[in-house]
Structures are given as C-alpha cells and as structure tokens.
Scaffold this motif. Structure first.
Motif, PDB file in Angstrom:
ATOM      1  N   THR A   1       0.839  -1.208   0.000  1.00  0.00           N
ATOM      2  CA  THR A   1       0.000   0.000   0.000  1.00  0.00           C
ATOM      3  C   THR A   1       0.866   1.247   0.000  1.00  0.00           C
ATOM      4  OG1 THR A   1      -1.729  -1.185   1.193  1.00  0.00           O
ATOM      5  CG2 THR A   1      -1.824   1.222   1.234  1.00  0.00           C
TER       6      THR A   1
ATOM      7  N   ASP B   1       2.563   1.835  -3.352  1.00  0.00           N
ATOM      8  CA  ASP B   1       1.610   2.391  -4.311  1.00  0.00           C
ATOM      9  C   ASP B   1       1.401   3.880  -4.056  1.00  0.00           C
ATOM     10  OD1 ASP B   1      -0.314   2.152  -6.473  1.00  0.00           O
ATOM     11  OD2 ASP B   1      -1.840   2.476  -4.913  1.00  0.00           O
ATOM     12  N   ARG B   2       1.238   4.270  -2.795  1.00  0.00           N
ATOM     13  CA  ARG B   2       1.041   5.684  -2.463  1.00  0.00           C
ATOM     14  C   ARG B   2       2.260   6.520  -2.846  1.00  0.00           C
ATOM     15  NH1 ARG B   2      -1.783   5.690   3.519  1.00  0.00           N
ATOM     16  NH2 ARG B   2      -3.767   4.833   2.857  1.00  0.00           N
TER      17      ARG B   2
END
Length: 159
Positions: free
Chosen positions: A30, A33-34
């Motif tokens: 996560t 991806d950010r």
C-alpha cells in the motif's frame, strides 16, 4: 394452501485472520503504491520549472563589463568570491560580505549606482527582498550565480 418456500441467503465463510507478516506485506505494498502515485504527481507538478544550466552556477566571466551597473555587480561577485559570503551582516567580522554589502562596497557607497545594481539583482532573484533572499541561502554558490546573471543582464541592457 400453497407452501411457501424461502430460500436461505448464501452465507460466506469468514476469511481467515491475517498473520502479522501478511499485514506488514499488505501495508508495504500500500505504501509503495502511495509513494509511486505521489512521485508521479510531483513530477507532473514540477515539470514546468526550468532547471538552471550548469554554466549559470559557474563564476562570472573574467572579462570586464563596459557598463557601470554590470561592472559593480561583477566587482561584488569578485568581493564575495575572494573574501567570502555571509548572512545577517553587511560585512562580516571575518571580512566576508553579504549581497547588499558587496554591492555597496563595489559601488563606493549607497548612491544611484548601487540602487540600480540592486534593482537588477532583485529582478534576477525574483524575490521581494535581497536581504531575505540572501539570508535564505545556505552557501555562496547561488549568490555568486545570481550576481553573474545580474551582471550579464545589466550589460545586455547597457546600464
């Protein structure tokens, strides 16, 4: 009477609980991806900002300028390059100069020549105050580069 038959809603089995390693791996993906999304957004947001060419960071040329304001700016460049650069002082205790101190010394005071040189320098740095811009610098390189660009600009204008 007719018998009504109700169909039971299909039930879903509960997902097995995630282990600590599974949760950490999920958090890692996560965050990756950010960060990738933000990096791409930053690249798009800053694509229009021109980068300074390496030759602009070099010291001012050794040639003399024929215009008085350009000569003052070049002399201010020489003073800072030779004696050092400082902040918060016109002339530091060690003999170094800030931008305004170097320009005033090069122009022999605070006359119209120093004022014109400061106006050209202010155009180059794009700020609202030479003293504030000088105080925000962390070393002499941007200061010397700005003086070199200002001297070239004043020479092109013939002032």
């Amino acid at each position: 009477m007719t018998a009504t038959r109700t169909a039971a809603a299909p039930t879903r089995a509960a997902a097995p609980a995630l282990t600590l390693d599974d949760r950490l791996a999920l958090a890692h993906h996560t965050m990756d991806d950010r960060l990738a999304t933000r990096s791409a957004a930053w690249a798009v947001d800053t694509a229009h900002i021109p980068l300074e060419a390496p030759e602009l960071l070099a010291p001012a040329p050794a040639t003399s300028y024929s215009t008085p304001v350009a000569a003052v700016l070049q002399e201010a460049h020489r003073l800072i390059a030779d004696r050092g650069w400082c902040r918060r002082w016109l002339t530091g205790p060690d003999g170094s100069y800030c931008l305004i101190g170097a320009i005033r010394t090069a122009a022999d005071g605070e006359g119209p020549l120093a004022d014109q040189a400061e106006v050209v320098l202010l155009e180059v740095i794009g700020g609202d105050s030479i003293a504030r811009w000088n105080g925000n610098q962390t070393g002499p390189q941007p200061v010397l580069a700005a003086l070199g660009r200002a001297a070239c600009r004043a020479d092109r204008r013939g002032i």
